[in-house]
Motif scaffolding. Structure first.
Motif, PDB file in Angstrom:
ATOM      1  N   ILE A 153       0.637 -22.692 -10.889  1.00 14.72           N
ATOM      2  CA  ILE A 153      -0.201 -23.748 -11.447  1.00 14.72           C
ATOM      3  C   ILE A 153      -1.530 -23.189 -11.941  1.00 14.72           C
ATOM      4  O   ILE A 153      -1.998 -23.562 -13.022  1.00 14.72           O
ATOM      5  CB  ILE A 153      -0.383 -24.897 -10.427  1.00 14.72           C
ATOM      6  CG1 ILE A 153       0.968 -25.635 -10.293  1.00 14.72           C
ATOM      7  CG2 ILE A 153      -1.483 -25.856 -10.865  1.00 14.72           C
ATOM      8  CD1 ILE A 153       1.021 -26.677  -9.234  1.00 14.72           C
ATOM      9  N   THR A 154      -2.127 -22.285 -11.201  1.00 14.46           N
ATOM     10  CA  THR A 154      -3.400 -21.715 -11.680  1.00 14.46           C
ATOM     11  C   THR A 154      -3.186 -20.917 -12.966  1.00 14.46           C
ATOM     12  O   THR A 154      -4.034 -20.919 -13.849  1.00 14.46           O
ATOM     13  CB  THR A 154      -4.105 -20.850 -10.621  1.00 14.46           C
ATOM     14  OG1 THR A 154      -3.223 -19.828 -10.163  1.00 14.46           O
ATOM     15  CG2 THR A 154      -4.577 -21.684  -9.451  1.00 14.46           C
ATOM     16  N   LEU A 214       0.725 -33.364  -8.287  1.00 13.32           N
ATOM     17  CA  LEU A 214       0.006 -32.104  -8.457  1.00 13.32           C
ATOM     18  C   LEU A 214      -0.424 -31.545  -7.102  1.00 13.32           C
ATOM     19  O   LEU A 214      -0.274 -30.357  -6.838  1.00 13.32           O
ATOM     20  CB  LEU A 214      -1.214 -32.309  -9.360  1.00 13.32           C
ATOM     21  CG  LEU A 214      -2.165 -31.128  -9.501  1.00 13.32           C
ATOM     22  CD1 LEU A 214      -1.463 -29.907 -10.078  1.00 13.32           C
ATOM     23  CD2 LEU A 214      -3.361 -31.525 -10.354  1.00 13.32           C
ATOM     24  N   CYS A 215      -0.931 -32.388  -6.253  1.00 16.02           N
ATOM     25  CA  CYS A 215      -1.372 -31.965  -4.918  1.00 16.02           C
ATOM     26  C   CYS A 215      -0.211 -31.352  -4.133  1.00 16.02           C
ATOM     27  O   CYS A 215      -0.349 -30.282  -3.543  1.00 16.02           O
ATOM     28  CB  CYS A 215      -1.966 -33.160  -4.183  1.00 16.02           C
ATOM     29  SG  CYS A 215      -2.711 -32.736  -2.601  1.00 16.02           S
ATOM     30  N   LEU A 234       0.768 -22.463  -5.972  1.00 13.61           N
ATOM     31  CA  LEU A 234      -0.633 -22.205  -6.317  1.00 13.61           C
ATOM     32  C   LEU A 234      -0.760 -21.236  -7.493  1.00 13.61           C
ATOM     33  O   LEU A 234      -1.459 -21.530  -8.466  1.00 13.61           O
ATOM     34  CB  LEU A 234      -1.364 -21.664  -5.088  1.00 13.61           C
ATOM     35  CG  LEU A 234      -2.845 -21.435  -5.280  1.00 13.61           C
ATOM     36  CD1 LEU A 234      -3.608 -21.959  -4.081  1.00 13.61           C
ATOM     37  CD2 LEU A 234      -3.146 -19.984  -5.501  1.00 13.61           C
ATOM     38  N   VAL A 293      -1.098 -30.499 -16.222  1.00 11.72           N
ATOM     39  CA  VAL A 293      -1.831 -29.309 -15.783  1.00 11.72           C
ATOM     40  C   VAL A 293      -2.424 -28.576 -16.986  1.00 11.72           C
ATOM     41  O   VAL A 293      -3.552 -28.069 -16.923  1.00 11.72           O
ATOM     42  CB  VAL A 293      -0.924 -28.381 -14.943  1.00 11.72           C
ATOM     43  CG1 VAL A 293      -1.576 -27.031 -14.711  1.00 11.72           C
ATOM     44  CG2 VAL A 293      -0.590 -29.045 -13.605  1.00 11.72           C
ATOM     45  N   LEU A 339      -9.634 -28.443 -11.257  1.00 12.78           N
ATOM     46  CA  LEU A 339      -8.415 -28.786 -10.537  1.00 12.78           C
ATOM     47  C   LEU A 339      -8.684 -28.909  -9.044  1.00 12.78           C
ATOM     48  O   LEU A 339      -8.286 -29.887  -8.402  1.00 12.78           O
ATOM     49  CB  LEU A 339      -7.354 -27.711 -10.793  1.00 12.78           C
ATOM     50  CG  LEU A 339      -6.173 -27.622  -9.835  1.00 12.78           C
ATOM     51  CD1 LEU A 339      -5.273 -28.826  -9.961  1.00 12.78           C
ATOM     52  CD2 LEU A 339      -5.390 -26.349 -10.076  1.00 12.78           C
ATOM     53  N   GLU A 340      -9.398 -27.952  -8.480  1.00 10.32           N
ATOM     54  CA  GLU A 340      -9.667 -27.977  -7.047  1.00 10.32           C
ATOM     55  C   GLU A 340     -10.589 -29.131  -6.660  1.00 10.32           C
ATOM     56  O   GLU A 340     -10.435 -29.713  -5.590  1.00 10.32           O
ATOM     57  CB  GLU A 340     -10.214 -26.638  -6.593  1.00 10.32           C
ATOM     58  CG  GLU A 340      -9.145 -25.560  -6.656  1.00 10.32           C
ATOM     59  CD  GLU A 340      -9.623 -24.186  -6.253  1.00 10.32           C
ATOM     60  OE1 GLU A 340     -10.848 -23.953  -6.186  1.00 10.32           O
ATOM     61  OE2 GLU A 340      -8.751 -23.332  -6.011  1.00 10.32           O
ATOM     62  N   GLU A 358       2.656 -30.097  -5.337  1.00 12.08           N
ATOM     63  CA  GLU A 358       3.145 -28.885  -5.996  1.00 12.08           C
ATOM     64  C   GLU A 358       2.162 -27.722  -5.852  1.00 12.08           C
ATOM     65  O   GLU A 358       2.574 -26.573  -5.724  1.00 12.08           O
ATOM     66  CB  GLU A 358       3.426 -29.159  -7.482  1.00 12.08           C
ATOM     67  CG  GLU A 358       4.610 -30.048  -7.727  1.00 12.08           C
ATOM     68  CD  GLU A 358       5.938 -29.415  -7.316  1.00 12.08           C
ATOM     69  OE1 GLU A 358       6.114 -28.194  -7.487  1.00 12.08           O
ATOM     70  OE2 GLU A 358       6.807 -30.164  -6.823  1.00 12.08           O
ATOM     71  N   TYR A 359       0.874 -28.014  -5.871  1.00 14.85           N
ATOM     72  CA  TYR A 359      -0.135 -26.958  -5.766  1.00 14.85           C
ATOM     73  C   TYR A 359      -0.022 -26.235  -4.429  1.00 14.85           C
ATOM     74  O   TYR A 359      -0.235 -25.030  -4.355  1.00 14.85           O
ATOM     75  CB  TYR A 359      -1.526 -27.565  -5.944  1.00 14.85           C
ATOM     76  CG  TYR A 359      -2.638 -26.558  -6.143  1.00 14.85           C
ATOM     77  CD1 TYR A 359      -2.684 -25.750  -7.275  1.00 14.85           C
ATOM     78  CD2 TYR A 359      -3.662 -26.436  -5.214  1.00 14.85           C
ATOM     79  CE1 TYR A 359      -3.711 -24.849  -7.474  1.00 14.85           C
ATOM     80  CE2 TYR A 359      -4.706 -25.532  -5.409  1.00 14.85           C
ATOM     81  CZ  TYR A 359      -4.715 -24.745  -6.538  1.00 14.85           C
ATOM     82  OH  TYR A 359      -5.743 -23.844  -6.734  1.00 14.85           O
ATOM     83  N   GLN A 360       0.336 -26.944  -3.392  1.00 13.23           N
ATOM     84  CA  GLN A 360       0.510 -26.323  -2.077  1.00 13.23           C
ATOM     85  C   GLN A 360       1.659 -25.315  -2.085  1.00 13.23           C
ATOM     86  O   GLN A 360       1.613 -24.315  -1.366  1.00 13.23           O
ATOM     87  CB  GLN A 360       0.760 -27.390  -1.014  1.00 13.23           C
ATOM     88  CG  GLN A 360      -0.429 -28.267  -0.768  1.00 13.23           C
ATOM     89  CD  GLN A 360      -0.120 -29.420   0.177  1.00 13.23           C
ATOM     90  OE1 GLN A 360       0.935 -29.466   0.802  1.00 13.23           O
ATOM     91  NE2 GLN A 360      -1.031 -30.350   0.293  1.00 13.23           N
TER      92      GLN A 360
END
Length: 106
Positions: A100-101, A89-90, A97, A12, A21-22, A92-94
């Protein structure tokens, strides 16, 4: 809640921006779809297609995706290990958010 894995945290930290990332997550979520820079700009509410073009170029250069001869993009990581990291990553991002950002911005 468990910590983000060291491998994912390191990954990341290499990502240049949240829109990058998005875009990566967008392509990962539709692995068979071919994307144009215009479609990515529209889906991510980017202010310009030029910004999406830059993201497309970098996604391909980093081995996350492949470019078609006419400049479109398809999700195609360089190897299985990279695909597994993007899938992590997908997931964990859920759940993380904001965390990670913040890593991306840091």
């Amino acid at each position: 809640m468990k910590e983000i894995s060291p491998a994912l945290r390191s990954f990341v930290l290499t990502l240049p921006s949240v829109p990058f990332l998005e875009a990566l997550l967008l392509l990962h979520g539709a692995p068979g779809q071919i994307w144009t820079a215009e479609a990515i700009a529209q889906r991510l509410y980017l202010p310009s297609v030029a910004r999406a073009d830059a993201i497309v170029t970098e996604l391909a250069a980093r081995g996350f995706c492949a470019c078609t001869p006419d400049g479109q993009l398809i999700y195609q990581p360089a190897d299985e290990a990279l695909h597994a990291l993007i899938a992590e990553l997908c997931r964990e991002y859920q759940q993380r958010l904001i965390e990670i950002t913040r890593l991306v911005h840091g």
